[in-house]
Design a protein around this motif. Structure first.
Motif, PDB file in Angstrom:
ATOM      1  N   THR A  81      -6.282   1.742   5.496  1.00  0.00           N
ATOM      2  CA  THR A  81      -5.498   1.366   4.324  1.00  0.00           C
ATOM      3  C   THR A  81      -6.402   1.177   3.116  1.00  0.00           C
ATOM      4  OG1 THR A  81      -3.809   0.292   5.701  1.00  0.00           O
ATOM      5  CG2 THR A  81      -3.876  -0.317   3.374  1.00  0.00           C
TER       6      THR A  81
ATOM      7  N   SER B 210       0.816  -1.204   0.000  1.00  0.00           N
ATOM      8  CA  SER B 210       0.000   0.000   0.000  1.00  0.00           C
ATOM      9  C   SER B 210       0.853   1.258   0.000  1.00  0.00           C
ATOM     10  CB  SER B 210      -0.922  -0.002   1.226  1.00  0.00           C
ATOM     11  OG  SER B 210      -1.571   1.239   1.377  1.00  0.00           O
TER      12      SER B 210
ATOM     13  N   VAL C 223      -4.819  -3.083  -4.494  1.00  0.00           N
ATOM     14  CA  VAL C 223      -4.298  -2.960  -3.135  1.00  0.00           C
ATOM     15  C   VAL C 223      -5.433  -2.779  -2.140  1.00  0.00           C
ATOM     16  CG1 VAL C 223      -2.919  -1.504  -1.596  1.00  0.00           C
ATOM     17  CG2 VAL C 223      -2.055  -2.085  -3.857  1.00  0.00           C
ATOM     18  N   ALA C 224      -6.435  -1.991  -2.494  1.00  0.00           N
ATOM     19  CA  ALA C 224      -7.578  -1.786  -1.600  1.00  0.00           C
ATOM     20  C   ALA C 224      -8.295  -3.101  -1.325  1.00  0.00           C
ATOM     21  CB  ALA C 224      -8.535  -0.764  -2.209  1.00  0.00           C
TER      22      ALA C 224
ATOM     23  N   SER D  17      -6.027   3.696  -0.106  1.00  0.00           N
ATOM     24  CA  SER D  17      -5.699   3.138  -1.418  1.00  0.00           C
ATOM     25  C   SER D  17      -6.723   3.560  -2.468  1.00  0.00           C
ATOM     26  CB  SER D  17      -5.627   1.612  -1.340  1.00  0.00           C
ATOM     27  OG  SER D  17      -4.609   1.202  -0.441  1.00  0.00           O
TER      28      SER D  17
ATOM     29  N   ASN E  93       0.048   8.249   3.055  1.00  0.00           N
ATOM     30  CA  ASN E  93       0.042   6.805   3.332  1.00  0.00           C
ATOM     31  C   ASN E  93       1.202   6.370   4.211  1.00  0.00           C
ATOM     32  OD1 ASN E  93      -2.164   6.641   1.689  1.00  0.00           O
ATOM     33  ND2 ASN E  93      -1.349   5.063   0.349  1.00  0.00           N
TER      34      ASN E  93
ATOM     35  N   GLY F 290       1.323   4.250  -2.823  1.00  0.00           N
ATOM     36  CA  GLY F 290       1.156   5.634  -2.393  1.00  0.00           C
ATOM     37  C   GLY F 290       2.344   6.499  -2.766  1.00  0.00           C
TER      38      GLY F 290
ATOM     39  N   SER G  88      -4.074   0.554  -7.687  1.00  0.00           N
ATOM     40  CA  SER G  88      -4.645   1.115  -6.461  1.00  0.00           C
ATOM     41  C   SER G  88      -5.884   0.337  -6.034  1.00  0.00           C
ATOM     42  CB  SER G  88      -5.005   2.592  -6.677  1.00  0.00           C
ATOM     43  OG  SER G  88      -3.852   3.356  -6.975  1.00  0.00           O
TER      44      SER G  88
ATOM     45  N   TYR H 225      -1.494   3.083 -12.556  1.00  0.00           N
ATOM     46  CA  TYR H 225      -1.853   3.032 -11.134  1.00  0.00           C
ATOM     47  C   TYR H 225      -3.352   2.992 -10.864  1.00  0.00           C
ATOM     48  CZ  TYR H 225       3.031   3.581 -10.291  1.00  0.00           C
ATOM     49  OH  TYR H 225       4.383   3.349 -10.257  1.00  0.00           O
TER      50      TYR H 225
ATOM     51  N   SER I 164       0.750   4.088   7.592  1.00  0.00           N
ATOM     52  CA  SER I 164       1.350   2.762   7.501  1.00  0.00           C
ATOM     53  C   SER I 164       2.383   2.538   8.598  1.00  0.00           C
ATOM     54  CB  SER I 164       2.008   2.595   6.123  1.00  0.00           C
ATOM     55  OG  SER I 164       2.678   1.371   6.026  1.00  0.00           O
TER      56      SER I 164
END
Length: 460
Positions: A104, A42, A210-211, A108, A145, A46, A207, A203, A149
């Motif tokens: 997160t 993530s 990742v979410a 994302s 992010n 970012g 993105s 991306y 994180s």
């Protein structure tokens, strides 16, 4: 360790990674590793979206109807850097409100906005500067992010492993700077320097992926929900601001140089977009790899000592840049810049190692003085997470300062020498702070709240 499900996602209760039985035999290590892997992914995406404008400005030329002056291009990379810095504190705080997993997922999905807007506008001839500045501001969300994180991962790992875990988390995220620059190089070398939208388009699905992965596999930990007042408490500690000062020098240098590297090569040597893109990824790549190495060395040798070595190396790198500038030597200039990235990466890892070490030592002092051990070490973990958020925000502001310094130097004088001298002076200040506060033998009362003490030899 028990787990429970709420309406807002999966939560783990009674999480204490410093409990060796839970860590080794209760599945704690496995849970922490799973969350670390997804956290790195993530943060990596970012960072890529955040630093995307360091690549996009290399494409902007009259050939695609976007002829901007060098100072305007530097402004385009300043804006996302600034917004990313400002978002780090609220992002760090948001983890304590919503949980690491939940935040997160949200963080994302937000990255879809700058990616989509860039695809739509970046190849439209005549698009005004303010539109790109606005899109760049939304890309700053990727910079936030990092803080959420790092705060989240601090809660998952025991203090003895935090140098490595935080270094790996941050290093994997920092690699996003190099990867987006490699992507830019790939686009330029295959389809030419008139298709910047391809960089941003990459991306959009990433993105979203990742979410989804974060929603399926990450966890929230209830211990972070007790930290809502931690930032206010951390702000009262002088250590917070001293660490921030150091982190401006290490991470501020990494992200500032990462955003500016390509433009500096164009301004200093007249490099073409392909020539600039061929080298810009090297520094961020090596600096990112060096970050977990810095954390690992700091676990063994002490965070302050390694950070001091890093600043000495960065000062030497500035000396190389000044020599290269005066001799108009591109190879020497490139070598100096890459050494700056490597040493700043090492310093990033070692500076963050200092944070839990400082507050863990305070907890040990409190226990020795008769305070409850559980409460003392809970406070230590709470403050460590909060300081990571504050220092992360301040460090990113260092990147803003570096790009503004370059914008002023190249815009007015056509050379980066004045900026290099300013960086050298700041590194000397940071080295002096480390020597005076964290590497003096014995026990000393550190500046700040009354009774706030640290055994500096343990930190160093």
């Amino acid at each position: 360790m028990t787990s429970a499900r709420t309406a807002r996602g999966r939560w783990i209760e009674n999480w204490d990674p410093d409990d060796e039985d839970l860590w080794e035999r209760g599945g704690g290590r496995r849970v922490a590793r799973r969350n670390l892997v997804l956290s790195v992914l993530s943060e990596h995406v970012g960072f890529s979206v955040w630093s995307m404008w360091s690549v996009l400005v290399l494409f902007m030329s009259p050939r695609i109807g976007l002829g901007f002056a060098p100072d305007e291009k530097f402004l385009m990379v300043v804006v996302p850097t600034l917004v990313g810095a400002l978002l780090r504190l609220p992002y760090s705080y948001a983890v304590t409100l919503f949980g690491g997993r939940n935040w997160t997922v949200f963080a994302s999905l937000v990255l879809l906005v700058p990616a989509a807007a860039t695809v739509w506008f970046v190849q439209r001839p005549g698009t005004p500067l303010w539109v790109f500045l606005l899109i760049g501001a939304t890309a700053g969300a990727g910079g936030g992010n990092f803080a959420s994180s790092m705060t989240n991962i601090t809660a998952f790992y025991p203090q003895r492993h935090q140098g490595w875990a935080l270094g790996l988390n941050a290093g994997g995220g920092n690699l996003g700077v190099a990867v987006v620059q490699l992507l830019g190089l790939l686009v330029i070398s295959t389809v030419g320097d008139t298709h910047p939208a391809y960089v941003a388009a990459f991306y959009l699905p990433l993105s979203a992926l990742v979410a989804v992965l974060a929603a399926l596999r990450m966890d929230n930990v209830t211990v972070l929900r007790t930290e809502r007042g931690a930032q206010r408490e951390a702000a009262a500690s002088a250590h917070t601001w001293l660490i921030s000062l150091l982190y401006v020098g290490t991470f501020g240098s990494f992200i500032g140089f990462g955003f500016a590297f390509g433009l500096v090569l164009q301004s200093q040597f007249g490099s073409t977009p392909l020539q600039a893109a061929s080298f810009t990824f090297l520094g961020p790549l090596l600096g990112s790899v060096a970050r977990p190495l810095g954390g690992r060395i700091a676990d063994r040798c002490g965070g302050a000592r390694v950070t001091l070595w890093a600043f000495a190396g960065m000062a030497a790198g500035i000396g190389v840049l000044l020599t290269a500038t005066r001799n108009d030597s591109f190879p020497l200039f490139l070598a100096g810049f890459i050494s700056l990235f490597v040493m700043s990466g090492i310093g990033n890892g070692s500076t963050y190692k200092m944070i839990p070490a400082i507050f863990a030592r305070q907890a040990e002092d409190a226990v020795t003085s008769g305070h409850d051990a559980t409460a003392a070490f809970a406070r230590s973990r709470r403050l460590s997470g909060a300081v990571i958020g504050i220092a992360g925000a301040m460090g990113a502001l260092g990147g803003v300062a570096i790009n503004l310094a370059f914008r002023s130097a190249y815009g007015r004088l056509g050379t980066g020498e004045p900026a290099f001298y300013a960086f050298l002076a700041y590194y000397a200040l940071c080295a002096a702070v480390i020597r005076a506060v964290y590497l003096r033998g014995g026990r000393k009362t550190a500046p700040g709240s009354a009774g706030e003490q640290v055994r500096t030899s343990r930190v160093g």
